[in-house]
Design an enzyme around this catalytic site. Structure first.
Site, PDB file in Angstrom:
ATOM      1  N   HIS A 161      -1.355   0.238  -3.951  1.00 38.49           N
ATOM      2  CA  HIS A 161       0.009   0.553  -3.428  1.00 38.49           C
ATOM      3  C   HIS A 161       0.099   1.810  -2.906  1.00 38.49           C
ATOM      4  O   HIS A 161      -0.509   2.804  -3.235  1.00 38.49           O
ATOM      5  CB  HIS A 161       0.689   0.443  -4.770  1.00 38.49           C
ATOM      6  CG  HIS A 161       1.252  -0.861  -4.977  1.00 38.49           C
ATOM      7  ND1 HIS A 161       1.625  -1.224  -6.556  1.00 38.49           N
ATOM      8  CD2 HIS A 161       1.140  -2.060  -4.595  1.00 38.49           C
ATOM      9  CE1 HIS A 161       2.040  -2.512  -6.689  1.00 38.49           C
ATOM     10  NE2 HIS A 161       1.911  -2.950  -5.632  1.00 38.49           N
ATOM     11  N   CYS A 183       5.225   4.199 -10.914  1.00 38.97           N
ATOM     12  CA  CYS A 183       5.133   2.646 -11.027  1.00 38.97           C
ATOM     13  C   CYS A 183       6.183   2.429 -12.256  1.00 38.97           C
ATOM     14  O   CYS A 183       6.657   1.350 -12.100  1.00 38.97           O
ATOM     15  CB  CYS A 183       3.678   2.608 -11.467  1.00 38.97           C
ATOM     16  SG  CYS A 183       2.646   2.578 -10.310  1.00 38.97           S
TER      17      CYS A 183
END
Length: 270
Positions: free
Chosen positions: A169, A263
């Site tokens: 990511h 996150c």
């Protein structure tokens, strides 16, 4: 002398790790045979929330859902800019049900939610800089989703290609420090993407692989304070030299699932 930095009050959405576990493997960090210490995960998560609130930030909490162990990673649920919510469509089937529960929360909070047609994993791959969206692709979010994001928000979207599966990511390889600068790990990106970042941010803070694997780039900045993994010592030292204030928060238990501070944090920008 380091520059004087000014913090901005933020609003964050988080999800309690009540059902957090590593039950499958969808990134190189995840090993289902390694046990998660749920009590420690709760303690670390509460420390993060306490750190946000003690620095003046607002925190909303979405109710966790049994059977969705990665729902704690709220950043992947959407990207919110100007009070508009662009939702998620996860790459992994195991995570797709999360989108519905986050959409329900946003709607109950008074937001309209756009459902993407292409695979898109929220702030995991879409980073708002204040002027444009830096958009990651290569492992999860697709370039088709980048086009959807640009059409939805009406802001320029700059596509960046990720090449290292450990930084699957964008928010594992880059974070925004303030309206003018970022920190990132160059080797996580393709050669062309590195050139783009160097042109856009010639004074960026460059992290080492050790910083990146410690999830030092999965950080959250309010423009002055940087909530960062304590293991990313070299990166924290660089930030201190630039006039930022590192706020160490240890979320090491979440690293077993390939996650960290960012996150676990969705930013709601009104």
């Amino acid at each position: 002398m380091p520059e004087t930095r000014v913090p901005r009050r933020r609003r964050f959405l988080v999800c309690e790790p009540r059902h957090f576990a590593v039950q499958y493997a969808i990134n190189p960090w995840m090993q289902p045979d390694i046990r998660v210490d749920v009590d420690l995960a709760h303690e670390q998560w509460r420390s993060l929330i306490s750190a946000y609130r003690s620095h003046g930030h607002a925190v909303d909490v979405v109710e966790p859902v049994a059977g969705l162990p990665d729902m704690v990673f709220a950043a992947n649920s959407a990207v919110v800019v100007g009070g508009r919510v662009f939702g998620s469509l996860f790459h992994a089937p195991e995570r797709r049900p999360e989108s519905t529960h986050y959409e329900t929360w946003f709607k109950s909070a008074g937001f309209d939610v756009y459902r993407p047609e292409a695979v898109c994993e929220g702030e995991g791959d879409l980073v708002w800089t204040g002027r444009y969206v830096l958009a990651g692709t290569g492992f999860r979010t697709t370039r088709e989703a980048h086009r959807e994001v640009q059409e939805f928000f009406g802001h320029p979207v700059i596509s960046l290609t990720l090449v290292d599966p450990f930084f699957y990511h964008l928010d594992t390889a880059l974070f925004v420090l303030d309206d003018d600068n970022i920190a990132y790990y160059p080797e996580a990106f393709s050669a062309g993407s590195r050139e783009v970042l160097a042109r856009l941010y010639p004074n960026a803070v460059l992290a080492t692989r050790d910083d990146a694997t410690a999830f030092g780039l999965n950080s959250v900045s309010d423009g002055h304070h940087v909530f960062i993994a304590p293991q990313a010592e070299a990166l924290a030292a660089q930030l201190d030299e630039r006039g930022y204030v590192p706020v160490p928060v240890d979320l090491s238990e979440f690293r077993k699932a390939g996650g960290g501070i960012k996150c676990c944090t969705q930013e709601i920008r009104s």
